[in-house]
Design a protein around this motif. Sequence first.
Motif, PDB file in Angstrom:
ATOM      1  N   VAL A 133       0.843  -1.204   0.000  1.00 17.37           N
ATOM      2  CA  VAL A 133       0.000   0.000   0.000  1.00 17.37           C
ATOM      3  C   VAL A 133       0.880   1.257   0.000  1.00 17.37           C
ATOM      4  N   ALA A 134       1.957   1.227   0.764  1.00 13.43           N
ATOM      5  CA  ALA A 134       2.874   2.379   0.779  1.00 13.43           C
ATOM      6  C   ALA A 134       3.451   2.603  -0.621  1.00 13.43           C
ATOM      7  N   GLU A 135       3.817   1.521  -1.279  1.00 13.70           N
ATOM      8  CA  GLU A 135       4.338   1.622  -2.642  1.00 13.70           C
ATOM      9  C   GLU A 135       3.262   2.139  -3.610  1.00 13.70           C
ATOM     10  N   ALA A 136       2.047   1.645  -3.444  1.00  7.87           N
ATOM     11  CA  ALA A 136       0.944   2.090  -4.313  1.00  7.87           C
ATOM     12  C   ALA A 136       0.755   3.601  -4.173  1.00  7.87           C
ATOM     13  N   CYS A 137       0.804   4.102  -2.937  1.00  6.79           N
ATOM     14  CA  CYS A 137       0.630   5.545  -2.703  1.00  6.79           C
ATOM     15  C   CYS A 137       1.816   6.326  -3.274  1.00  6.79           C
ATOM     16  N   ARG A 138       2.991   5.774  -3.155  1.00  6.01           N
ATOM     17  CA  ARG A 138       4.190   6.468  -3.655  1.00  6.01           C
ATOM     18  C   ARG A 138       4.121   6.706  -5.163  1.00  6.01           C
ATOM     19  N   VAL A 139       3.668   5.689  -5.907  1.00  5.85           N
ATOM     20  CA  VAL A 139       3.693   5.815  -7.374  1.00  5.85           C
ATOM     21  C   VAL A 139       2.464   6.545  -7.924  1.00  5.85           C
ATOM     22  N   PHE A 184      -4.334 -12.342   5.954  1.00  7.04           N
ATOM     23  CA  PHE A 184      -5.494 -11.471   5.782  1.00  7.04           C
ATOM     24  C   PHE A 184      -5.202 -10.113   6.416  1.00  7.04           C
ATOM     25  N   VAL A 185      -5.893  -9.099   5.926  1.00  4.22           N
ATOM     26  CA  VAL A 185      -5.449  -7.714   6.125  1.00  4.22           C
ATOM     27  C   VAL A 185      -6.205  -6.997   7.244  1.00  4.22           C
ATOM     28  N   ASN A 186      -5.423  -6.323   8.073  1.00  3.94           N
ATOM     29  CA  ASN A 186      -5.996  -5.543   9.167  1.00  3.94           C
ATOM     30  C   ASN A 186      -6.470  -4.189   8.609  1.00  3.94           C
ATOM     31  N   ARG A 187      -7.773  -3.940   8.739  1.00  2.00           N
ATOM     32  CA  ARG A 187      -8.352  -2.750   8.100  1.00  2.00           C
ATOM     33  C   ARG A 187      -7.833  -1.458   8.707  1.00  2.00           C
ATOM     34  N   GLU A 188      -7.665  -1.478  10.009  1.00  2.00           N
ATOM     35  CA  GLU A 188      -7.206  -0.254  10.690  1.00  2.00           C
ATOM     36  C   GLU A 188      -5.774   0.080  10.257  1.00  2.00           C
ATOM     37  N   ARG A 189      -4.938  -0.953  10.207  1.00  2.00           N
ATOM     38  CA  ARG A 189      -3.538  -0.720   9.805  1.00  2.00           C
ATOM     39  C   ARG A 189      -3.449  -0.316   8.327  1.00  2.00           C
ATOM     40  N   LEU A 190      -4.329  -0.894   7.529  1.00  2.00           N
ATOM     41  CA  LEU A 190      -4.355  -0.538   6.107  1.00  2.00           C
ATOM     42  C   LEU A 190      -4.683   0.947   5.925  1.00  2.00           C
ATOM     43  N   THR A 191      -5.744   1.412   6.594  1.00  2.00           N
ATOM     44  CA  THR A 191      -6.144   2.817   6.418  1.00  2.00           C
ATOM     45  C   THR A 191      -5.084   3.749   7.019  1.00  2.00           C
ATOM     46  N   ARG A 192      -4.492   3.303   8.130  1.00  2.00           N
ATOM     47  CA  ARG A 192      -3.450   4.139   8.755  1.00  2.00           C
ATOM     48  C   ARG A 192      -2.234   4.271   7.821  1.00  2.00           C
ATOM     49  N   THR A 193      -1.857   3.156   7.209  1.00  2.03           N
ATOM     50  CA  THR A 193      -0.705   3.188   6.294  1.00  2.03           C
ATOM     51  C   THR A 193      -0.989   4.105   5.108  1.00  2.03           C
ATOM     52  N   ALA A 194      -2.187   3.961   4.531  1.00  9.78           N
ATOM     53  CA  ALA A 194      -2.525   4.794   3.363  1.00  9.78           C
ATOM     54  C   ALA A 194      -2.537   6.272   3.771  1.00  9.78           C
ATOM     55  N   ARG A 195      -3.087   6.553   4.941  1.00 10.48           N
ATOM     56  CA  ARG A 195      -3.153   7.951   5.414  1.00 10.48           C
ATOM     57  C   ARG A 195      -1.742   8.528   5.554  1.00 10.48           C
ATOM     58  N   THR A 196      -0.854   7.731   6.136  1.00  8.71           N
ATOM     59  CA  THR A 196       0.537   8.178   6.313  1.00  8.71           C
ATOM     60  C   THR A 196       1.172   8.524   4.973  1.00  8.71           C
ATOM     61  N   HIS A 197       0.712   7.848   3.928  1.00  2.33           N
ATOM     62  CA  HIS A 197       1.304   8.067   2.603  1.00  2.33           C
ATOM     63  C   HIS A 197       0.400   8.922   1.706  1.00  2.33           C
ATOM     64  N   GLY A 198      -0.512   9.656   2.328  1.00  2.00           N
ATOM     65  CA  GLY A 198      -1.237  10.696   1.592  1.00  2.00           C
ATOM     66  C   GLY A 198      -2.580  10.313   1.014  1.00  2.00           C
ATOM     67  N   VAL A 199      -3.089   9.125   1.365  1.00  2.00           N
ATOM     68  CA  VAL A 199      -4.396   8.716   0.817  1.00  2.00           C
ATOM     69  C   VAL A 199      -5.340   8.355   1.965  1.00  2.00           C
ATOM     70  N   GLY A 238     -11.229  -0.543  -0.560  1.00  2.00           N
ATOM     71  CA  GLY A 238     -10.876   0.776  -0.052  1.00  2.00           C
ATOM     72  C   GLY A 238     -10.508   1.675  -1.210  1.00  2.00           C
ATOM     73  N   THR A 239     -11.021   2.899  -1.168  1.00  2.00           N
ATOM     74  CA  THR A 239     -10.678   3.827  -2.241  1.00  2.00           C
ATOM     75  C   THR A 239     -10.436   5.222  -1.676  1.00  2.00           C
ATOM     76  N   GLY A 240      -9.543   5.966  -2.311  1.00  2.00           N
ATOM     77  CA  GLY A 240      -9.242   7.316  -1.860  1.00  2.00           C
ATOM     78  C   GLY A 240      -8.405   8.049  -2.900  1.00  2.00           C
ATOM     79  N   THR A 241      -8.247   9.349  -2.648  1.00  2.00           N
ATOM     80  CA  THR A 241      -7.525  10.232  -3.572  1.00  2.00           C
ATOM     81  C   THR A 241      -6.229  10.679  -2.918  1.00  2.00           C
ATOM     82  N   LYS A 242      -5.166  10.721  -3.678  1.00  2.00           N
ATOM     83  CA  LYS A 242      -3.871  11.149  -3.129  1.00  2.00           C
ATOM     84  C   LYS A 242      -3.851  12.666  -2.963  1.00  2.00           C
ATOM     85  N   LYS A 243      -3.404  13.103  -1.804  1.00  2.00           N
ATOM     86  CA  LYS A 243      -3.304  14.556  -1.525  1.00  2.00           C
ATOM     87  C   LYS A 243      -2.228  15.192  -2.383  1.00  2.00           C
TER      88      LYS A 243
END
Length: 243
Positions: A133-139, A184-199, A238-243
């Motif tokens: 997810v961090a890589e996805a946000c980076r690119v 299997f994926v922890n939803r809270e950690r997933l959203t936290r990771t994406a938020r940290t990387h701008g999504v 999960g869906t979101g827009t990069k800042k």
Amino acid sequence: MPARDRKTSEIRKDFISDYDGLADQWWDPRGALAPLGWIARARADFVPAARRDGAVLLDIACGGGLFGPHAVAKGYRAVGVDLSELSLREALRHGFDEVVRADVTELPFDDASFDVVTAGQCLEHVPDPYAVVAEACRVLRPGGTLVVDTIADTRVARFASITLAENVPVPGHPPRGTHDHRLFVNRERLTRTARTHGVELRLLGLRPRMREMARYALGRLDEVRMVRTGSTAVLFLGTGTKK
Ligand SMILES: C[S@@+](CC[C@H](N)C(=O)[O-])C[C@H]1O[C@@H](n2cnc3c(N)ncnc32)[C@H](O)[C@@H]1O
């Protein structure tokens, strides 16, 4: 363009060869991978139409390219990345303009190079989904859209996705051993990771229409539609827009 080789370190190679072994089933509507096609169709609803000429969509762990026709229909040039060589060949036959053989935890692309990044049914197969997810946000470009879908780390997901799905011999059921509940994926950690990387991710649940599942099992339908649900406890997107 031929699939390029890149890093394949420490990935469960038996798992990747499973997908090489299943490569002829990606596009079989009654094969073991059929539900991935239903989910790809549902994922497409969250991808906006391309807003500029030359817009590029990256599909992380593209497999046999089930998302290719959706990416093309939305006006994107489609780039896929996966480790399964035979699956990548299928992806090139189904709408992908370019495929790259690489590990999704270390994407071989520059920062901010894609308008849309999708990662469908991939995070639950990798040892570190948060790195993906961090890589996805980076690119992803600022203003770009991220869409991920995966399986939650809950007991009910383990029951539905492994106990039931892998053991009840109906068409479209995944082979035994496809899923490992420990991934299997922890939803809270997933959203936290994406938020940290701008999504900022918005999560929602998905499930197949039960009546259509029954008709599909009886051979009366070739595809099952997915519907949104309030619960994200099993299959979620999960869906979101990069800042
Ligand atoms: C369940 S399939 C999903 C394929 C596709 N996203 C779809 O929804 O149809 C999982 C895919 O992840 C790929 N994969 C798993 N681990 C990977 C890794 N570390 N790097 C690249 N691809 C990986 C597999 O080869 C397989 O194609």
